[in-house]
Design an enzyme around this catalytic site. Sequence first.
Site, PDB file in Angstrom:
ATOM      1  N   ILE A 184       0.835  -1.111  -0.041  1.00 16.54           N
ATOM      2  CA  ILE A 184       0.008  -0.059  -0.140  1.00 16.54           C
ATOM      3  C   ILE A 184       0.789   1.434   0.006  1.00 16.54           C
ATOM      4  O   ILE A 184       0.842   2.202  -0.498  1.00 16.54           O
ATOM      5  CB  ILE A 184      -0.954   0.088   1.160  1.00 16.54           C
ATOM      6  CG1 ILE A 184      -1.874  -1.253   1.203  1.00 16.54           C
ATOM      7  CG2 ILE A 184      -1.623   1.335   1.286  1.00 16.54           C
ATOM      8  CD1 ILE A 184      -2.710  -1.340   2.254  1.00 16.54           C
ATOM      9  N   HIS A 444       2.692 -14.149 -30.397  1.00 19.44           N
ATOM     10  CA  HIS A 444       3.714 -13.412 -30.624  1.00 19.44           C
ATOM     11  C   HIS A 444       3.353 -12.237 -31.288  1.00 19.44           C
ATOM     12  O   HIS A 444       2.568 -12.267 -32.070  1.00 19.44           O
ATOM     13  CB  HIS A 444       4.690 -14.170 -31.365  1.00 19.44           C
ATOM     14  CG  HIS A 444       6.022 -13.306 -31.746  1.00 19.44           C
ATOM     15  ND1 HIS A 444       6.746 -12.920 -30.904  1.00 19.44           N
ATOM     16  CD2 HIS A 444       6.522 -12.689 -32.858  1.00 19.44           C
ATOM     17  CE1 HIS A 444       7.774 -12.200 -31.627  1.00 19.44           C
ATOM     18  NE2 HIS A 444       7.450 -12.263 -32.612  1.00 19.44           N
TER      19      HIS A 444
END
Lengths: 465, 402
Positions: A184, A444
């Site tokens: 956080i 790809h």
Amino acid sequence: MAQYDVIIIGGGPGGYNAAIRAGQLGLKAACVESGPTLGGTCLNVGCMPSKAMLHASELYEAAGKEFATLGIEVSPKLNLPQMMKQKADSVTALTKGIEFLFKKNKVDWIRGAGKIAGPGKVEVTGDDGKVVTLEAKNIVIATGSVPSGLPGVGVDQKRIVDSTGALSLPEVPKSLIVIGAGIIGLELGSVWRRLGAEVTVVEFLDRITPGMDAETAKTFQRALTKQGMKFKLGAKVTAAKAGKANVKLTVEPVAGGAAETLEADYVLLAIGRKPYTEGLGLESVGITPDKRGFIETDHWKTSAAGVWAIGDVTLGPMLAHKAEEEAVAAIETIAGKAGHVSYGLIPSVVYTAPEVAWVGKTEEELKAEGRAYKAGKFPFAANSRAKINHETEGFVKVLADAATDEILGVHMIGPNVGDMIAEYCVAMEFKAASEDVARTCHPHPTRSEALRQAAMGVEGWTMQA
Amino acid sequence: MADIMTPALGESVTEATVARWAKQAGEAVRKDEILVELETDKVSLEVAAPADGVLAEISAAQGSTVTPGAVLGKITEGAAAAGKPASAATAPAAQTPKPAPAPAKAAPAAAPVLAPSAQRIVAENKLDAGALKGTGKDGRVTKGDALSVLEARAAAPAPAPAPQAPREVHEREERVRMTRLRQTIARRLKEAQNSAAMLTTFNEVDMSGVMAIRAQYKDVFEKRHGVKLGFMSFFVKAVVHALKQVPDVNAEIDGQDLIYKNHYDIGVAVGTEKGLVVPVLREADGLGLAEIEKAIAALGKKARDGQLALEDLQGGTFTISNGGVYGSLMSTPILNAPQSGILGMHKIQDRPVVVDGKIEIRPMMYLALSYDHRVVDGQGAVTFLVHVKDAIEDPQRLLLDI
């Protein structure tokens, strides 16, 4: 007196998912939420608004620092109120979405603070002070967690803020000190650094992000440092004094030595969260939380018959998706089905840039267990798509059993890894071997190819590095 | 529908190969009609139709391996063959009253799901995918599962050599699968060579004495006993006599111990079309020459007809092999494990030998004794062979037990 199959106390990711699943399975369900909206910490003051700020601030920084290299000349100007507004709009849309899902699944949303009042009874105190008592065969505690405090550091949400306050600062601080180098703190620290603050992170331990694979954490810290974040590790904050326009922090080295005073416009206290179990009436059914406030459970059942607990109030990582997983499992168990959570396969993600994501065991954990493992690693610098996008920082690391080749842990730092880790979550849920991923066709050019190349590396046949 | 089952195959025989189906699917069959021929390691056996009807389905095709109790095929009871009996060349399935379901449809429910890595391991190592046990989600076979099977195979007592790709068959070459019998012969011969400390001692025997007796009594003997007087009975007698003198040759190794056998069950190697088998002449020490000749003749016939039962082949204590019938002058026979000795008989050939200081022409035979040197020492082996030689050259010694 209304009679339910299940009453869920708390409307966060644990609570609302439990309520939806209960509705799906034909149980008469109600969800008690004390806040003005559903969604709990995650939607209102946690994951969601922080991601809104991370996304916007990342683009802001990219516009100023990276666009020019792509041939786009702009001079970005920050409109903080608008940035806050788009965040709030998104959050509102999301919480309304939960309301819609409640209606769709015929779940009652009971507004007010829920409290257990003996077996099968839940008392709800509305905003107007009126108390309603509901009856249920099953009560699910899903009250979540709140930020932990630190002695000597009084959060006033003005100069000294917690994660909630840090999402709504009225201005970009010139300087911000983040106490705690956890997920956080580093996410919100990144937000304000990108928007222009000088950010210093003070951490008690001598490393950042405890629980993260050490090699990954080291790479992560290097990346953040390069971006301008400063770290003060092994440092203990003993006092914080908020003035009108700044805060003075007293910091001592953990190893011993002279204390020093640090000064900043704002201080963010982000040292962790604690379970929220106070005022829940647990004593009325004989449940005693442990010293840290957690409710102990056995397959989401508490020590009291008909009372269940899920999410941050129970032991385990305080993550929305862990709560969601437990919500489904607990409700399915209540409905007589086979609820199951694979606790070893709960992924963690840090939504910074680069992102960090991991699932399963770290190298340190495997070494401590004495488990023989093989590692395959592939850098994003060798991935064509990452290269094209100028996002070459980071790597994918796959750890697999030395004998069976079963994947035991995956650690990634780089672009988009928070989404891509899901591939390995599926693979590991199916007890896949690294070779299974290595022999699975990947599109790809995508960054996901790095995941495959790293898997190939486990058995030494990485082809593109 | 009646199942055609694989019968019990006898002690210590766990599987058989389907050698030949006498009927095609769709053909009418009568109860007890021979339907299919099976080959085991030791014998071949025939399976008859369990009922009248039509052969509906062949479940175990020619060449497949079956275990006792396995279904070989099915017969639709009482049904008449559709149309003419199927000729071998026409598609028999078309005439099957109830066509067998395509195996592809029936299989998937039972077939385990293999991870990509497990698929590779199965393909590369020719594992039986159906036999893999999956520990993955919903019983899927993981790489670890496949590897553990490989490991178990590698740890097996007799590790099979790494499977080699079958070599290409060139022009004017033919690839023929080894019969089970041939495979067993191959395996057992090699096992014997691998375990025993095997060597061979030689001698020669002047056959004129035995030949004289034979010439003199041939007709009377045949008239009296209904069987020809051959040389083999003399050799069996001579061998039993020698075994009694040198008990080591009739012993076998069992772990750290030697087991001496006071029973004399002599294996007599018989050549058949399919290969060499060694039926056993039981309690040979209690048999007369005529009984020996009769028993050998009976076993030989059974062997050539493929009718030998397993019991006929088991439990020999010593073996006699006669390469002479094919013209062999000299050979080194291989032991029939776990026996410790084997006598090789050879061709009788007239040769000049020195008898009482003079060169004479005598019908001579070379004798070879291969023995397990772990059990039998050199002196014992040579003594044994000399005993055999003496008894053949002067059969009266057998009578006098000297």
